[in-house]
Every structure is written in structure tokens, then in C-alpha cells.
Design a protein around this motif. Structure first.
Motif: not given
Length: 115
Positions: A9-18, A81-90, A93-98
Motif C-alpha cells: 500500500v505504501a509503495g503504490v501510494l508513494g509511487g503515485l505521489a511521485w 530530478d523529477s522525472l527520475v523520481d517519477a520513474v523510480a516511484g513508478g 508502485a508496479l512492483v507493489s501492484i504486482a
């Protein structure tokens, strides 16, 4: 609550936030996303180790977020920086959803005679 549920849950929410931070340019989501992703990675790290070795679980729970953070910091030198963070967060999030999908599939009975 189970440790892996917290991590997912934290992974999905944090990834989506980024991701939202990058797409909508909402800088206020940087720190909440970071905290959620750190919690997710720490929980994933603790889940990698046997419950009998509490001291080792604590060390891995601390080291996994630090390892991921160091890799993301190196990637910051190669791009926005923002793009790198978005990719890392994504990615988190994908690992968490899987993980959520796999856990749900494991709970459901399989076979021709399953209800």
C-alpha cells in the motif's frame, strides 16, 4: 496489519505521489511520497529476512531504502530530478501492484471444481 500489506500500500501510494508530482508539477508531493516509498522499501527489506533473525531484519530494513536512494541519486546526474523520481516511484508502485495481484491470486482456489 501484515508487513507486506503495509509495504504494498505504501509503495503504490508513494509511487503515485511521485508520478503525480512530475506530471502535475506539484512539488508538495515530494516528501510524502519519499516517506511512503521509504516505508515500503523498509518493509520489503524486512520481509526478505527470516523472522527469527530480528537484528538482521532491522539491518536489511534500513539498508534497502538506502541502496535504492543511492541508485536514484546517481540517476539524478543523468536527467531531470523529477522525472527520475517519477520513474523510480513508478517502478516501486508496479512492483507493489504486482505483489497485490499475486497475493490475491494465491488466496483464490484454483481448479475446475473451485466455486
Amino acid at each position: 496489519m501484515h508487513l507486506m500489506v503495509v509495504a504494498r500500500v505504501a509503495g503504490v501510494l508513494g509511487g503515485l505521489a511521485w508520478i503525480v508530482r512530475h506530471v502535475a508539477d506539484v512539488e508538495a508531493l515530494r516528501w510524502p511520497g519519499l516517506v511512503l516509498l521509504a516505508v515500503a522499501l523498509a518493509a520489503y527489506g524486512a520481509g526478505l529476512v527470516s523472522r527469527s533473525a530480528t537484528w538482521l531484519r532491522a539491518i536489511v530494513a534500513l539498508c534497502l531504502p538506502l541502496l535504492v536512494w543511492s541508485v536514484v541519486e546517481v540517476a539524478h546526474g543523468a536527467g531531470d530530478d523529477s522525472l527520475v523520481d517519477a520513474v523510480a516511484g513508478g517502478a516501486v508502485a508496479l512492483v507493489s501492484i504486482a505483489g497485490m495481484v499475486r497475493a490475491r491470486a494465491a488466496r483464490q482456489p484454483a481448479g475446475a471444481h473451485a466455486a
